[in-house]
Write a protein that holds these residues in place. Sequence first.
Motif, PDB file in Angstrom:
ATOM      1  N   SER A   1      18.450  28.508  33.408  1.00  0.00           N
ATOM      2  CA  SER A   1      18.311  28.800  32.375  1.00  0.00           C
ATOM      3  C   SER A   1      17.196  29.630  32.121  1.00  0.00           C
ATOM      4  CB  SER A   1      18.258  27.624  31.375  1.00  0.00           C
ATOM      5  OG  SER A   1      19.215  26.608  31.501  1.00  0.00           O
TER       6      SER A   1
ATOM      7  N   TYR B   1      16.973  33.421  29.664  1.00  0.00           N
ATOM      8  CA  TYR B   1      16.112  33.871  28.574  1.00  0.00           C
ATOM      9  C   TYR B   1      15.550  35.212  28.701  1.00  0.00           C
ATOM     10  CZ  TYR B   1      16.513  28.429  28.056  1.00  0.00           C
ATOM     11  OH  TYR B   1      16.728  27.351  28.241  1.00  0.00           O
TER      12      TYR B   1
ATOM     13  N   ALA C   1      18.164  38.042  28.630  1.00  0.00           N
ATOM     14  CA  ALA C   1      18.789  38.425  27.408  1.00  0.00           C
ATOM     15  C   ALA C   1      17.967  39.453  26.719  1.00  0.00           C
ATOM     16  CB  ALA C   1      18.772  37.156  26.464  1.00  0.00           C
ATOM     17  N   CYS C   2      16.667  39.533  27.058  1.00  0.00           N
ATOM     18  CA  CYS C   2      15.887  40.396  26.346  1.00  0.00           C
ATOM     19  C   CYS C   2      15.464  41.895  27.373  1.00  0.00           C
ATOM     20  CB  CYS C   2      14.520  40.148  25.639  1.00  0.00           C
ATOM     21  SG  CYS C   2      13.295  39.609  26.880  1.00  0.00           S
TER      22      CYS C   2
ATOM     23  N   SER D   1      17.096  36.436  22.736  1.00  0.00           N
ATOM     24  CA  SER D   1      16.524  35.906  23.489  1.00  0.00           C
ATOM     25  C   SER D   1      15.701  34.699  23.117  1.00  0.00           C
ATOM     26  CB  SER D   1      15.544  36.875  24.215  1.00  0.00           C
ATOM     27  OG  SER D   1      14.380  36.260  25.222  1.00  0.00           O
TER      28      SER D   1
ATOM     29  N   LYS E   1      16.404  33.156  20.363  1.00  0.00           N
ATOM     30  CA  LYS E   1      17.260  32.081  19.736  1.00  0.00           C
ATOM     31  C   LYS E   1      17.820  31.366  20.927  1.00  0.00           C
ATOM     32  CE  LYS E   1      19.572  32.799  15.867  1.00  0.00           C
ATOM     33  NZ  LYS E   1      20.417  33.716  15.037  1.00  0.00           N
ATOM     34  N   TYR E   2      18.029  31.929  22.098  1.00  0.00           N
ATOM     35  CA  TYR E   2      18.584  31.366  23.282  1.00  0.00           C
ATOM     36  C   TYR E   2      17.393  30.305  23.988  1.00  0.00           C
ATOM     37  CZ  TYR E   2      21.662  31.077  27.341  1.00  0.00           C
ATOM     38  OH  TYR E   2      22.279  30.699  28.559  1.00  0.00           O
ATOM     39  N   PHE E   3      16.432  30.649  23.989  1.00  0.00           N
ATOM     40  CA  PHE E   3      15.095  30.239  24.273  1.00  0.00           C
ATOM     41  C   PHE E   3      14.864  28.708  23.595  1.00  0.00           C
ATOM     42  CE2 PHE E   3      10.504  29.085  24.391  1.00  0.00           C
ATOM     43  CZ  PHE E   3      10.531  28.630  25.751  1.00  0.00           C
TER      44      PHE E   3
ATOM     45  N   GLY F   1      17.846  26.529  23.994  1.00  0.00           N
ATOM     46  CA  GLY F   1      17.796  26.206  25.306  1.00  0.00           C
ATOM     47  C   GLY F   1      16.872  25.216  25.663  1.00  0.00           C
TER      48      GLY F   1
ATOM     49  N   LYS G   1      24.941  24.187  26.866  1.00  0.00           N
ATOM     50  CA  LYS G   1      24.734  25.136  28.032  1.00  0.00           C
ATOM     51  C   LYS G   1      25.822  25.890  27.891  1.00  0.00           C
ATOM     52  CE  LYS G   1      20.428  23.786  29.180  1.00  0.00           C
ATOM     53  NZ  LYS G   1      19.599  24.793  28.775  1.00  0.00           N
TER      54      LYS G   1
ATOM     55  N   TRP H   1      24.615  29.037  18.793  1.00  0.00           N
ATOM     56  CA  TRP H   1      23.528  30.116  19.286  1.00  0.00           C
ATOM     57  C   TRP H   1      24.487  31.073  19.997  1.00  0.00           C
ATOM     58  CZ3 TRP H   1      24.268  30.693  24.539  1.00  0.00           C
ATOM     59  CH2 TRP H   1      24.861  29.864  25.211  1.00  0.00           C
TER      60      TRP H   1
ATOM     61  N   VAL I   1      23.564  35.436  20.633  1.00  0.00           N
ATOM     62  CA  VAL I   1      23.099  35.750  21.851  1.00  0.00           C
ATOM     63  C   VAL I   1      23.820  36.539  22.697  1.00  0.00           C
ATOM     64  CG1 VAL I   1      22.457  34.700  24.145  1.00  0.00           C
ATOM     65  CG2 VAL I   1      21.981  33.467  21.955  1.00  0.00           C
TER      66      VAL I   1
END
Lengths: 181, 505
Positions: free
Chosen positions: B159, B163, B166-167, B178, B180-182, B185, B233, B242, B246
């Motif tokens: 994971s 994160y 994503a950015c 990123s 939001k995902y972080f 997550g 996940k 999310w 994402v």
Amino acid sequence: MSAWIMAAFMLTAAAGAVMVILYRNPVYSALSLVLTMFALSAIYVMMGAYFIAVAQALVYAGAIVVLFLFVIMLLNLRNQQALKESFGLRAAVGALLGALFIGVAGGTMWAVLSPDQFSKSAEVFKDEGHTESLARLLFKNNLVPFEAVSLILLAALIGVVVLIRFHGRPSSDNSEESNDA
Amino acid sequence: MNRPLKGLMTMMQIIDFDWGAFAPSLTLLAAALIVCALSMGHSQASAVRAAWASLIGVAAAAVLTLMSDAPALYFSFGAQDADGNPIALFSVDSMMRSFMLICLVSTALCILLSIGYLRQRGALRPEFYALTLLCALGMTIIAGSQDLILIFIGIELMSLPLYILACFQRGSASSEASMKYFLLGAFSSGFLLFGIALIFGSTGSTLLQDLTGVSSPLFAIGLALVFVGLAFKIAAAPFHQWAPDVYHGAPTPVTAFFASAPKAAAFAALLYLFQAASAMRAEWSTIFAVLACISMTIGNLIALTQKNLKRMLAYSSVAHVGYALVGVAAGASESVLFYLAAYAVMSVGAFGVASALSSKENEMSELNDYAGLGFRRPLVGIGMTLFMLSLTGLPPTAGFTGKLLLFKDAYAAGLGWLVIVAALNSALSAYYYLGVVVKMYMTQPSKEPAHAPSIRHKTAAAALIAAAALVFIGGAAPKAMMNAFHISTDAAETAVQNVPSEAAQ
């Protein structure tokens, strides 16, 4: 008697955790986290896990939360409105789900666990020192997971480099695009 | 009641370590470290070198996995229980190899897609490939774990790079994705860890083999929390919120990666836990059936309304997780594996078309961007049509075979109602998947662009051709695809029989 002291520390830990999310001032939140960490460390002492207790106090309360405080102060979060969120429908649903979860999980634990189970763990460390049994766990049975954690740290390290090199300098936008062309 | 876990109790051969069995994982590790070293370079050339090194590493690991056919082996890494007997922390068997191959193939395709995309945007960095390889390494750890601690470490190793991937594009959408995902997550990891702690509290062990036959309320709560964490996940509804943001905000090759490999790896953990927790199999099966039902329906209904291709495919991936969960509920691990392999290649293909066609000016993420493209770029049109047919589940594609296997197994496991829901959902999904095809062939763009978007990079074209070939092979010759992914063809029948007998007890 010891069960009551234990319960007091547990409540302190929980109260500290709640305060972390309720305070609007980030510095107060971080300091509440220190309270939780110390209460946890006291619980470990009562369970006979002295090494973990000391590590908890030193590493979490002493180093990590202090680092949080430094970051908060460096960011200079004066505007406390930034952390304020309106108590809308979303928060209400979240609170309801949280209460439901605490009710179910806490109720089950209340029904299943008994106070003397906490003192049992102290007996585990009686034969050999606590650090010795901890080392045995860490470097024998969990050696490969322990080593695998270093890869996570490596990933985090590279991630930080990416974020700083890449997102830290918005002004370098043009130079890089010209490189590409 | 103590049913053997993948034949664990009956003839379990536990050894300390074996270089041969770990050759693919170690290749991946070596490649990851080499690419990390290459990351010290700053130039565009070093980034290209890193990309090819990572591709070679992933391909070598995949070939080594593909060629190995040793019997199932269990590894203790020197760990012993209280009596001094070795305990199994890790397994290398056909199921682990299938999951590894699914993850490695989709990783390789995404690396190919990313080179041109990132270079175009001046974002080609060696770190991208170091993170991708570490992520793939996390997936191989999950794929073979027989221990909850290792599973958790594998999931975190997978994971954390995601994160950051994503950015990898400048702009607020990518950073927001990123972040939001972080946050979500980390939230889901909290569920996972708390669940693992409760499982340890109720059984005194984190080994999967010790979970068979345990049925206590505390254990059930712990397992439920772990399942919730994993549902986050894999983005199964209602834990999917999310995913659209994402998937939309991340760079398109990274989105293709998100939808394929990490999902398959999280499914591996889900399947292993589901198999291990045998005591309340009937109850868990019902819960997963309900989850599958919600996931399919919500995913498809919201996808219908989307105007943006990436968001539409994000909701469609929620729906596809639902289809795969049908197989989990039925206890049909082989057909779940096939479906995951099929979904991985077809989603990489669909996102890959958007990624390959996009340019710095035009992200090609709106559905309107595809108007009239079918005739102007015939090959791209055929490829996209193939991926859309596969996502709908029409022959001759991998998506069709995958759904056929899943529905057959679910029906045999007595989940007839779920098969009907899934079939209705497939019919519903045809509307928006075929809508893309209609857009490409039957509409004209509102304003004729000077030149139609085209695929500018050979690497991206190679990835799309490979994905299309796999999708076609999966439909035309499913046996070949099963062999390629180490999915045993005869076990598909035996796996189904477990659930009804369990429910009957």
